[in-house]
Design a protein around this motif. Structure first.
Motif, PDB file in Angstrom:
ATOM      1  N   ARG A   9      -1.142   2.373 -19.508  1.00 39.97           N
ATOM      2  CA  ARG A   9      -0.915   1.494 -18.358  1.00 39.97           C
ATOM      3  C   ARG A   9      -1.078   2.249 -17.046  1.00 39.97           C
ATOM      4  NH1 ARG A   9       1.661  -3.638 -18.631  1.00 39.97           N
ATOM      5  NH2 ARG A   9       1.717  -4.347 -20.751  1.00 39.97           N
ATOM      6  N   PHE A  10      -0.619   3.486 -17.009  1.00 40.63           N
ATOM      7  CA  PHE A  10      -0.771   4.257 -15.786  1.00 40.63           C
ATOM      8  C   PHE A  10      -2.244   4.531 -15.501  1.00 40.63           C
ATOM      9  CE2 PHE A  10      -0.838   8.130 -13.207  1.00 40.63           C
ATOM     10  CZ  PHE A  10      -0.057   7.702 -12.158  1.00 40.63           C
ATOM     11  N   ALA A  11      -3.026   4.817 -16.515  1.00 36.12           N
ATOM     12  CA  ALA A  11      -4.467   5.030 -16.336  1.00 36.12           C
ATOM     13  C   ALA A  11      -5.114   3.757 -15.789  1.00 36.12           C
ATOM     14  CB  ALA A  11      -5.104   5.446 -17.650  1.00 36.12           C
ATOM     15  N   GLU A  12      -4.708   2.616 -16.304  1.00 39.35           N
ATOM     16  CA  GLU A  12      -5.222   1.332 -15.806  1.00 39.35           C
ATOM     17  C   GLU A  12      -4.828   1.122 -14.341  1.00 39.35           C
ATOM     18  OE1 GLU A  12      -4.721  -3.400 -16.904  1.00 39.35           O
ATOM     19  OE2 GLU A  12      -4.183  -1.896 -18.406  1.00 39.35           O
ATOM     20  N   LEU A  13      -3.588   1.458 -14.007  1.00 40.41           N
ATOM     21  CA  LEU A  13      -3.129   1.335 -12.608  1.00 40.41           C
ATOM     22  C   LEU A  13      -3.977   2.213 -11.702  1.00 40.41           C
ATOM     23  CD1 LEU A  13      -0.996   0.324 -10.543  1.00 40.41           C
ATOM     24  CD2 LEU A  13       0.355   2.340 -11.155  1.00 40.41           C
ATOM     25  N   ARG A  14      -4.192   3.459 -12.100  1.00 44.35           N
ATOM     26  CA  ARG A  14      -4.979   4.379 -11.270  1.00 44.35           C
ATOM     27  C   ARG A  14      -6.416   3.877 -11.087  1.00 44.35           C
ATOM     28  NH1 ARG A  14      -2.511   9.301  -9.436  1.00 44.35           N
ATOM     29  NH2 ARG A  14      -4.662   9.835  -9.071  1.00 44.35           N
ATOM     30  N   GLU A  15      -6.984   3.346 -12.163  1.00 45.59           N
ATOM     31  CA  GLU A  15      -8.361   2.898 -12.121  1.00 45.59           C
ATOM     32  C   GLU A  15      -8.538   1.649 -11.244  1.00 45.59           C
ATOM     33  OE1 GLU A  15     -11.330   0.870 -15.291  1.00 45.59           O
ATOM     34  OE2 GLU A  15     -10.431   2.787 -15.910  1.00 45.59           O
ATOM     35  N   GLU A  16      -7.607   0.693 -11.365  1.00 47.72           N
ATOM     36  CA  GLU A  16      -7.771  -0.577 -10.679  1.00 47.72           C
ATOM     37  C   GLU A  16      -7.144  -0.620  -9.285  1.00 47.72           C
ATOM     38  OE1 GLU A  16      -6.888  -4.082 -12.894  1.00 47.72           O
ATOM     39  OE2 GLU A  16      -7.645  -3.215 -14.748  1.00 47.72           O
ATOM     40  N   TRP A  17      -6.140   0.233  -9.029  1.00 50.13           N
ATOM     41  CA  TRP A  17      -5.423   0.137  -7.774  1.00 50.13           C
ATOM     42  C   TRP A  17      -5.401   1.447  -7.023  1.00 50.13           C
ATOM     43  CZ3 TRP A  17      -3.956  -4.393  -5.655  1.00 50.13           C
ATOM     44  CH2 TRP A  17      -4.023  -5.513  -6.478  1.00 50.13           C
TER      45      TRP A  17
ATOM     46  N   LEU B 282       2.610  -3.291 -13.404  1.00 51.64           N
ATOM     47  CA  LEU B 282       3.768  -2.513 -12.944  1.00 51.64           C
ATOM     48  C   LEU B 282       5.039  -2.914 -13.686  1.00 51.64           C
ATOM     49  CD1 LEU B 282       3.035  -2.547  -9.106  1.00 51.64           C
ATOM     50  CD2 LEU B 282       2.806  -0.595 -10.661  1.00 51.64           C
ATOM     51  N   GLY B 283       5.197  -4.209 -13.946  1.00 46.02           N
ATOM     52  CA  GLY B 283       6.361  -4.665 -14.697  1.00 46.02           C
ATOM     53  C   GLY B 283       6.363  -4.100 -16.108  1.00 46.02           C
ATOM     54  N   GLY B 284       5.197  -4.056 -16.732  1.00 47.53           N
ATOM     55  CA  GLY B 284       5.093  -3.472 -18.070  1.00 47.53           C
ATOM     56  C   GLY B 284       5.446  -1.998 -18.081  1.00 47.53           C
TER      57      GLY B 284
ATOM     58  N   ARG C 291       0.830  -1.215   0.000  1.00 49.88           N
ATOM     59  CA  ARG C 291       0.000   0.000   0.000  1.00 49.88           C
ATOM     60  C   ARG C 291       0.864   1.264   0.000  1.00 49.88           C
ATOM     61  NH1 ARG C 291      -2.994  -2.521   4.287  1.00 49.88           N
ATOM     62  NH2 ARG C 291      -4.738  -3.611   3.387  1.00 49.88           N
ATOM     63  N   GLN C 292       1.899   1.267   0.832  1.00 53.44           N
ATOM     64  CA  GLN C 292       2.797   2.431   0.890  1.00 53.44           C
ATOM     65  C   GLN C 292       3.463   2.672  -0.446  1.00 53.44           C
ATOM     66  OE1 GLN C 292       5.433   1.230   4.044  1.00 53.44           O
ATOM     67  NE2 GLN C 292       4.353   2.444   5.591  1.00 53.44           N
ATOM     68  N   ARG C 293       3.961   1.623  -1.055  1.00 54.13           N
ATOM     69  CA  ARG C 293       4.652   1.777  -2.344  1.00 54.13           C
ATOM     70  C   ARG C 293       3.690   2.234  -3.438  1.00 54.13           C
ATOM     71  NH1 ARG C 293       9.974   2.278  -1.312  1.00 54.13           N
ATOM     72  NH2 ARG C 293      10.646   0.594   0.028  1.00 54.13           N
ATOM     73  N   LEU C 294       2.480   1.695  -3.439  1.00 59.84           N
ATOM     74  CA  LEU C 294       1.506   2.137  -4.445  1.00 59.84           C
ATOM     75  C   LEU C 294       1.125   3.599  -4.236  1.00 59.84           C
ATOM     76  CD1 LEU C 294      -0.818  -0.987  -4.745  1.00 59.84           C
ATOM     77  CD2 LEU C 294       0.646  -0.019  -6.538  1.00 59.84           C
ATOM     78  N   ALA C 295       1.017   4.024  -2.981  1.00 59.86           N
ATOM     79  CA  ALA C 295       0.684   5.419  -2.693  1.00 59.86           C
ATOM     80  C   ALA C 295       1.774   6.374  -3.170  1.00 59.86           C
ATOM     81  CB  ALA C 295       0.432   5.609  -1.202  1.00 59.86           C
TER      82      ALA C 295
END
Length: 191
Positions: free
Chosen positions: A183-191, A143-145, A91-95
């Motif tokens: 990919r960043f938009a997908e990350l923001r939307e899902e996580w 994240l790897g992508g 959670r910290q790293r994603l934030a």
């Protein structure tokens, strides 16, 4: 890692450069050669993993001899504590990921997610864990992508790119930038 990064970039280049016009041919050819050279150098310099594993195996066998665990050392409580700890770190790293260009936090979040996933995988036979593992695998891929695309963009923007080739790489730069934003938009939307 450098060999793997070069392989990933080569795969992306092959896909992204497949339908580009003839103007990009020189850029694709130049970058392909550069990445193949980097991959080959990295693998030639790779350490002898077999020998290192043999030494590690002997050490671990000595340390993993059976003994009776205390109540505080039992599997359930120890694993639950580790899961909570690793979830908090993820959670910290994603934030910390606030921008599509935040590569170090993106990579750090991927590593945290991978460590949590590895901890949970032995528990996959329990029904509740399966969906969590699938989400973590998806997060790790996402994240790897993103991290891999940052590496590709660094190659495309590198100081060693000859000026005559730089213009031919522009369509690839645009595709990589678009892929990062998606990919960043997908990350923001899902996580």
């Amino acid at each position: 890692n450098a060999g793997r990064d070069a392989e990933v970039a080569l795969r992306w280049l092959q896909e992204a450069g497949a339908d580009l016009g003839p103007g990009a041919t020189n850029g694709v050819a130049w970058l392909t050669g550069r990445l193949e050279e980097r991959r080959d150098q990295a693998y030639r310099a790779a350490p002898d993993v077999g020998r290192a594993f043999d030494a590690l195996e002997r050490t671990l066998r000595g340390r993993l001899r059976r003994r009776v665990a205390t109540a505080a050392e039992r599997f359930g409580p120890v694993t639950a504590g580790l899961i909570e700890q690793r979830m908090g770190r993820l959670r910290q790293r994603l934030a910390a990921v606030r921008d599509p260009e935040d590569d170090p936090p993106i990579h750090a979040a991927r590593i945290r997610g991978k460590r949590l996933r590895y901890l949970l995988e032995p528990l996959e036979r329990y029904g509740e864990v399966g969906p969590v593992l699938e989400r973590l695998r998806g997060l790790q891929d996402l994240l790897g992508g993103l991290h891999d695309l940052h590496g590709v963009r660094a190659e495309l923007d590198g100081a060693r790119v000859p000026p005559v080739v730089r213009r031919d790489l522009e369509p690839l730069r645009e595709r990589a930038a678009t892929a990062v934003r998606q990919r960043f938009a997908e990350l923001r939307e899902e996580w």
